[in-house]
Scaffold this active site. Structure first.
Site, mmCIF file in Angstrom:
data_model
loop_
_atom_site.group_PDB
_atom_site.id
_atom_site.type_symbol
_atom_site.label_atom_id
_atom_site.label_comp_id
_atom_site.label_asym_id
_atom_site.label_seq_id
_atom_site.Cartn_x
_atom_site.Cartn_y
_atom_site.Cartn_z
ATOM 1 N N TYR A 43 0.840 -1.204 0.000
ATOM 2 C CA TYR A 43 0.000 0.000 0.000
ATOM 3 C C TYR A 43 0.876 1.254 0.000
ATOM 4 O O TYR A 43 0.584 2.246 -0.680
ATOM 5 C CB TYR A 43 -0.925 -0.001 1.219
ATOM 6 C CG TYR A 43 -1.887 -1.162 1.244
ATOM 7 C CD1 TYR A 43 -3.106 -1.101 0.583
ATOM 8 C CD2 TYR A 43 -1.573 -2.337 1.930
ATOM 9 C CE1 TYR A 43 -3.994 -2.162 0.601
ATOM 10 C CE2 TYR A 43 -2.454 -3.413 1.962
ATOM 11 C CZ TYR A 43 -3.658 -3.319 1.289
ATOM 12 O OH TYR A 43 -4.525 -4.384 1.307
ATOM 13 N N CYS A 44 1.956 1.202 0.772
ATOM 14 C CA CYS A 44 2.884 2.336 0.830
ATOM 15 C C CYS A 44 3.568 2.561 -0.511
ATOM 16 O O CYS A 44 3.742 3.698 -0.956
ATOM 17 C CB CYS A 44 3.929 2.108 1.917
ATOM 18 S SG CYS A 44 3.256 2.028 3.589
ATOM 19 N N ASN A 45 3.959 1.472 -1.174
ATOM 20 C CA ASN A 45 4.623 1.611 -2.461
ATOM 21 C C ASN A 45 3.704 2.225 -3.499
ATOM 22 O O ASN A 45 4.134 3.063 -4.309
ATOM 23 C CB ASN A 45 5.137 0.251 -2.933
ATOM 24 C CG ASN A 45 6.313 -0.237 -2.112
ATOM 25 O OD1 ASN A 45 7.168 0.549 -1.725
ATOM 26 N ND2 ASN A 45 6.364 -1.529 -1.834
ATOM 27 N N LEU A 105 3.640 5.915 -2.776
ATOM 28 C CA LEU A 105 4.856 6.576 -3.242
ATOM 29 C C LEU A 105 4.810 6.816 -4.750
ATOM 30 O O LEU A 105 5.222 7.877 -5.238
ATOM 31 C CB LEU A 105 6.085 5.736 -2.883
ATOM 32 C CG LEU A 105 6.444 5.645 -1.399
ATOM 33 C CD1 LEU A 105 7.623 4.684 -1.206
ATOM 34 C CD2 LEU A 105 6.772 7.005 -0.810
#
Length: 224
Positions: free
Chosen positions: A90-92, A95
């Site tokens: 989810y973070c990637n 980003l």
């Protein structure tokens, strides 16, 4: 497709146990429990908000160079994104969405940095895998995240789950504490005052990067 649409699609496949994930439902239930407890704790409501003064920080980029928020703010507003680490899909995706919006940030005179507790080699991996043109800073022990009100300790049952999944946060972060930041985005004005703040105790929910543009336009007009 919006960022949240992409996150929802990934979540649906992951929780359905589709290849290559093949995750047992008991794992999904445990993750849901931890998220629900973090939401119920009210931790997000205690994080810094628009109108608060942002803590100054100096953190190292993946090459070991110190990056100072004061130096960046001397040139214009600052967008800060706190995220969990390269291991978090989810973070990637967030980003990547920030990278897509970076030209619009820069047109408004803003700098963008991402902050995570991970070690420099993992930050280099994040930059490489997501084709980023902005720095990822290492927040050892989540100290800066704590100053923004984002740091939390994983409950023991989630620590055991992560260990079983070989998701070794002490190794990723070079820190034995098993803490993480709640994902958070902040726009900080030239004077150090927060103009926009959004914090997610549910790590599968993220705002659109474009949501920060009105605050940046306000900052740009105020500087004229």
């Amino acid at each position: 497709m919006t960022l949240q649409d992409k996150l929802d699609a990934f979540k649906a496949d992951f929780e359905a146990g589709k290849p290559p994930y093949n995750v047992p439902y008991s794992v999904i239930e445990t993750m849901h429990r931890a998220t629900a407890e973090l939401i119920a704790s009210g931790a997000a409501a205690r994080a810094l908000k628009a109108g608060d003064k942002a803590p100054a920080f100096t953190l190292n980029d993946p090459d070991g160079n110190p990056v100072s928020s004061r130096d960046l703010l001397a040139h214009g507003p600052l967008v800060v994104s706190f995220y969990r680490g390269v291991w978090c899909p989810y973070c990637n995706m967030e980003l990547q969405a920030l990278q897509e919006t970076l030209p619009e940030f820069e047109k408004l005179g803003a700098s963008l940095v991402a902050i995570s507790p991970q070690t420099a080699p993992n930050s280099r991996k994040s930059v490489r895998q997501n084709n980023l043109d902005f720095p990822i800073l290492s927040d050892t022990h989540n100290d800066v995240a704590a100053a923004f009100g984002l740091r939390f300790a994983l409950p023991d049952y989630l620590v055991e789950l992560y260990k079983g999944l070989k998701n070794d946060l002490p190794s990723f972060n070079g820190d034995p504490s098993w803490t993480l930041p709640m994902p958070g985005r902040f726009v900080i004005g030239h004077d150090g005052v927060i103009l926009y703040a959004e914090v997610n105790p549910d790590y599968t929910r993220r705002p659109e990067p474009a949501n920060m543009l009105p605050a940046l336009r306000h900052a740009a007009s105020a500087a004229v």
